[in-house]
Design an enzyme around this catalytic site. Structure first.
Site, PDB file in Angstrom:
ATOM      1  N   PRO A 122       0.823  -1.192   0.000  1.00  0.00           N
ATOM      2  CA  PRO A 122       0.000   0.000   0.000  1.00  0.00           C
ATOM      3  C   PRO A 122       0.865   1.252   0.000  1.00  0.00           C
ATOM      4  O   PRO A 122       1.461   1.607   1.002  1.00  0.00           O
ATOM      5  CB  PRO A 122      -0.811  -0.117   1.298  1.00  0.00           C
ATOM      6  N   GLU A 123       0.911   1.894  -1.137  1.00  0.00           N
ATOM      7  CA  GLU A 123       1.526   3.204  -1.246  1.00  0.00           C
ATOM      8  C   GLU A 123       0.375   4.203  -1.349  1.00  0.00           C
ATOM      9  O   GLU A 123      -0.768   3.826  -1.129  1.00  0.00           O
ATOM     10  CB  GLU A 123       2.468   3.236  -2.462  1.00  0.00           C
TER      11      GLU A 123
END
Length: 273
Positions: free
Chosen positions: A2-3
DNA sequence: CGGCCGACCTGCGGGC
DNA sequence: TGCCCGCAGGTCGGCC
């Protein structure tokens, strides 16, 4: 995984169902990266006033001065919104039960966290959010400001992007992709990038992150939006995870190297500065 | 202070 | 088939 794009896709999926919802109870499973920081029953009756994002955190603002909940997905986390709750599985470590449905954190590696704080200006929130750089998809992120900040750095550009001190939300996938798009070699010292190159990198970061959000993020392994929908950006990556495969622009084999313990993918022909 | 490195934890794929 | 090693989207704390 998760960026910024994955967290933003998650935030958008939660905004409508969670805004105005009332917390009934919390179920805490195995320990995560950080403790909640409050007895779960103290959150009973709190209303979720808004669903925001700061860097890679989803920020639930609680009404009536009841503080904030910071949600972080770590490496392997995802949030699920369940109208018809099912029993938690082995990797479902937090359930926030509301009057409208169940918000569930699924995180096999447990690098994620749910942290309560009296406000974002008070520990532990201030400690987690305090040193973060500029939001890349706001007007506060300018090519001029970015250039000035990079001038003061003393490291190769790729780890500088990952550190999040100058600009937030850019993780390993999008750092590699943005540098490819800007034609910049990941090993170039940040402080040596020319003004025009920084302008290209600035534009590339904004374009790549925006594109990734539109694609629903990257689903390499664990990520999905709150409704379970997988992202599609992994299908259109130019360099990330493509070691040895031909560059989609020049056909040169994509290279992989390690920088600060992280894999860096790049094209030695397209990224020559 | 800035940058590098190890640590946190689980699962999976590759090599033998 | 099975075991061991290395690696994975993040980021904090400790150590130069």
């Amino acid at each position: 995984m998760p960026e910024l794009p994955e967290v933003e896709v998650t935030r958008r999926g939660l905004e409508a169902p969670l805004t105005g919802a009332t917390i009934a109870s919390l179920r805490m499973g195995k320990p995560l990266r950080w403790p909640l920081g409050i007895a779960p029953q103290m959150l009973q009756g709190a209303v979720i006033a808004s669903v925001q994002r700061r860097a890679k955190y989803v920020v639930l603002q609680l009404g009536n001065d009841r503080g904030v909940l910071l949600l972080h997905l770590g490496m392997s986390g995802r949030l699920e919104w369940l109208m018809n709750p099912v029993a938690p599985g082995a990797h479902d470590h937090v359930d926030i039960i509301t009057d409208r449905g169940l918000l569930r954190l699924h995180d096999p590696r447990r690098f994620g966290a749910v942290v309560w704080s009296a406000s974002t200006a008070v520990p532990p929130a201030s400690k987690l959010l305090g040193h973060l750089g500029v939001e890349p998809l706001t007007d506060a992120f300018t090519a001029d400001g970015f250039w000035a900040a990079l001038k003061a750095a003393r490291a190769p550009i790729k780890p500088v992007l990952l550190a999040g001190h100058l600009v937030v939300g850019v993780g390993n996938i999008y750092a590699c992709e943005a540098l490819f798009e800007a034609g910049i070699r990941p090993t170039v010292r940040a402080e040596r990038l020319s003004r025009p190159r920084v302008a290209r990198l600035h534009a590339a970061i904004q374009r790549i992150l925006t594109l990734a959000i539109a694609q629903g993020g990257s689903s390499l392994k664990d990520f999905a939006a709150v409704d379970g929908q997988a992202g599609g950006f992994q299908k259109i990556v130019q360099v990330y995870g493509r070691a040895g495969k031909p560059c989609r622009v020049c056909a040169e084999p994509i290279q992989v190297m390690r920088q600060a313990q992280r894999a860096t993918y790049y094209c030695s022909r397209c990224q020559c500065f």
